[in-house]
Design a protein around this motif. Structure first.
Motif, PDB file in Angstrom:
ATOM      1  N   THR B  42       0.621  -1.065   0.107  1.00 51.14           N
ATOM      2  CA  THR B  42       0.154  -0.009  -0.056  1.00 51.14           C
ATOM      3  C   THR B  42       0.772   1.351  -0.086  1.00 51.14           C
ATOM      4  OG1 THR B  42      -0.188   0.231   2.427  1.00 51.14           O
ATOM      5  CG2 THR B  42      -2.031  -1.117   1.298  1.00 51.14           C
ATOM      6  N   GLU B 172     -12.888   0.083 -12.749  1.00 47.44           N
ATOM      7  CA  GLU B 172     -13.730  -0.981 -12.037  1.00 47.44           C
ATOM      8  C   GLU B 172     -12.842  -2.385 -12.018  1.00 47.44           C
ATOM      9  OE1 GLU B 172     -17.624  -1.414 -13.603  1.00 47.44           O
ATOM     10  OE2 GLU B 172     -18.111   0.708 -12.632  1.00 47.44           O
ATOM     11  N   THR B 173     -11.651  -2.773 -12.935  1.00 42.68           N
ATOM     12  CA  THR B 173     -10.899  -4.020 -12.645  1.00 42.68           C
ATOM     13  C   THR B 173     -10.170  -4.037 -11.509  1.00 42.68           C
ATOM     14  OG1 THR B 173      -9.173  -2.795 -13.853  1.00 42.68           O
ATOM     15  CG2 THR B 173     -10.962  -3.972 -15.491  1.00 42.68           C
ATOM     16  N   HIS B 174     -10.111  -2.831 -10.687  1.00 40.93           N
ATOM     17  CA  HIS B 174      -9.238  -3.095  -9.724  1.00 40.93           C
ATOM     18  C   HIS B 174     -10.290  -3.454  -8.399  1.00 40.93           C
ATOM     19  CE1 HIS B 174      -6.803  -0.542 -12.158  1.00 40.93           C
ATOM     20  NE2 HIS B 174      -5.991  -0.961 -11.482  1.00 40.93           N
ATOM     21  N   PRO B 175      -9.649  -4.441  -7.668  1.00 39.84           N
ATOM     22  CA  PRO B 175     -10.371  -5.077  -6.577  1.00 39.84           C
ATOM     23  C   PRO B 175     -10.676  -4.052  -5.428  1.00 39.84           C
ATOM     24  CG  PRO B 175      -8.171  -5.829  -6.225  1.00 39.84           C
ATOM     25  CD  PRO B 175      -8.231  -4.873  -7.598  1.00 39.84           C
ATOM     26  N   SER B 176     -10.069  -3.373  -5.059  1.00 46.30           N
ATOM     27  CA  SER B 176     -10.453  -2.496  -3.610  1.00 46.30           C
ATOM     28  C   SER B 176     -11.040  -1.238  -3.918  1.00 46.30           C
ATOM     29  CB  SER B 176      -9.381  -2.566  -2.608  1.00 46.30           C
ATOM     30  OG  SER B 176      -8.238  -1.528  -3.107  1.00 46.30           O
ATOM     31  N   GLU B 177     -11.824  -0.654  -3.149  1.00 45.62           N
ATOM     32  CA  GLU B 177     -12.429   0.583  -3.240  1.00 45.62           C
ATOM     33  C   GLU B 177     -11.414   1.620  -3.310  1.00 45.62           C
ATOM     34  OE1 GLU B 177     -15.572   0.729  -4.019  1.00 45.62           O
ATOM     35  OE2 GLU B 177     -15.671   3.060  -4.133  1.00 45.62           O
ATOM     36  N   GLU B 179      -8.088   1.295  -4.117  1.00 48.81           N
ATOM     37  CA  GLU B 179      -7.372   1.194  -5.667  1.00 48.81           C
ATOM     38  C   GLU B 179      -8.223   1.677  -6.772  1.00 48.81           C
ATOM     39  OE1 GLU B 179      -4.849  -2.666  -6.377  1.00 48.81           O
ATOM     40  OE2 GLU B 179      -6.246  -3.011  -4.848  1.00 48.81           O
ATOM     41  N   LYS B 180      -9.377   1.778  -6.600  1.00 46.75           N
ATOM     42  CA  LYS B 180     -10.431   2.370  -7.561  1.00 46.75           C
ATOM     43  C   LYS B 180     -10.311   3.806  -7.545  1.00 46.75           C
ATOM     44  CE  LYS B 180     -14.337  -1.038  -8.024  1.00 46.75           C
ATOM     45  NZ  LYS B 180     -13.673  -2.136  -7.251  1.00 46.75           N
ATOM     46  N   THR B 183      -6.817   4.787  -8.844  1.00 45.48           N
ATOM     47  CA  THR B 183      -6.814   4.784 -10.368  1.00 45.48           C
ATOM     48  C   THR B 183      -7.569   5.796 -10.987  1.00 45.48           C
ATOM     49  OG1 THR B 183      -6.776   2.213 -10.346  1.00 45.48           O
ATOM     50  CG2 THR B 183      -7.118   3.217 -12.340  1.00 45.48           C
TER      51      THR B 183
END
Lengths: 214, 214
Positions: B42, B172-177, B179-180, B183
């Motif tokens: 992180t 939306e391809t990123h798992p966690s909120e 990371e979204k 990005t």
């Protein structure tokens, strides 16, 4: 029209117009007597172009003079004339060819152009600032450790190609070669901020459609 | 990982990492003893984000801190969280509401949104910097005396909407909120220069296809 009328039609002060005349950014009017010159539509058009480059594009006066030199050089073919004017506009930093990320980015971009079938642009590569800007952008992504999706890059490129088709279709609606070239330069200065604003607004719209406001 | 490893993985010097830690742009590592802290993925991700904003986006440190505050505020809904972070990014000058061209541009943009059916964005209008940027861009065209073709503006907007769909699909391809949201911020900083470079390269390609090099 007189200088005062040119000022009124363009919204540019007479002092600024006189400055542009002294700097050679605007051709002298037709002298009707010792103190009065007459200006026409071509002056008004040129004045708007100069204004857009300086005020919106924040382009230095010496660069504006260089761009106008290309715009007015009718010995050049259209692609070169459009290109030469655009290439004089400000661009991002040059790629550092010693950098490993830059070398890898060259490879990525060359592969992208192959996939897209942009074979005509390929012959411009050695001289095109747009190519170098793209290499810098891709090298930056690599340096930061982002592995961009190749398909995503292709999709973005295809959208931008559609935008370029709209640009040139609009350029071609103008009757004279001089107006075509002027419109292309204006497009680079004025359309890019508009596309950026539309892009951000579209992101808000799409986000609100998908996730609402909760 | 140790500070030295974090530096190696990210390509950011230890001195710069320490500066980011002092400025609160990077959360402290887990202290394992008096002189050593442990960092994880992180930290690496956050470090890249900070680097992109400062080095590529040329965003001031205080603004970066503000953006990160929104990125990390999981009490907000996704649209607001994405928006709040993007809205803290640099934007063009604010429109001068006293100016007649600006008032006319508001009308143009409102009509454009109606035509596009961007009804969700409409409810954001009073607070959206993207809306104000678009008003400024259209007012500039008006001030310079350009009567832009309405259909052309709609076509540009539809292309940018397609770009926004690609953006959000990728987010939306990123798992966690977290990371979204990260990005989405990165996209604003990194994708915009790439789209600009692709646009200019596409103009060269399309011009060469139409007019050749003669």
């Amino acid at each position: 029209m007189r200088l005062s009328e040119l000022s009124e039609s363009s919204g540019v002060s007479t002092a600024t117009i006189k400055y542009y005349l002294r700097e050679g950014l605007l051709a002298p009017g037709r002298q009707v007597n010792a103190t009065t010159a007459e200006y026409d539509e071509t002056h008004l058009r040129r004045l708007r172009l100069v204004r857009a480059m300086i005020q919106v594009g924040r382009i230095p006066v010496t660069t504006v003079r260089e761009v106008l030199g290309h715009v007015d050089d009718d010995s050049l073919g259209r692609t070169i004339r459009l290109g030469a004017a655009l290439w004089a506009l400000p661009h991002v930093a040059e790629p550092d060819e010693e950098d490993g990320h830059v070398r890898a980015a060259h490879h990525d971009v060359d592969q992208l152009l192959d996939t897209l079938g942009w074979s005509n642009a390929k012959s411009l590569i050695t001289i095109s600032p747009a190519y170098r800007s793209l290499v810098v952008a891709v090298a930056t992504l690599r340096r930061l450790g982002y592995h961009w999706d190749d398909e995503l890059l292709v999709s973005y490129a295809q959208l931008m190609h559609q935008a370029a088709i709209l640009d040139l279709d609009f350029v071609e609606t103008h009757p004279s070669e001089a107006e075509k070239v002027e419109t292309a330069v204006l497009g680079a200065v004025l359309v890019e901020p508009m596309l950026q604003a539309l892009h951000r607004l579209a992101q808000e719209e799409e986000s609100a459609r998908r996730y609402g406001f909760e």
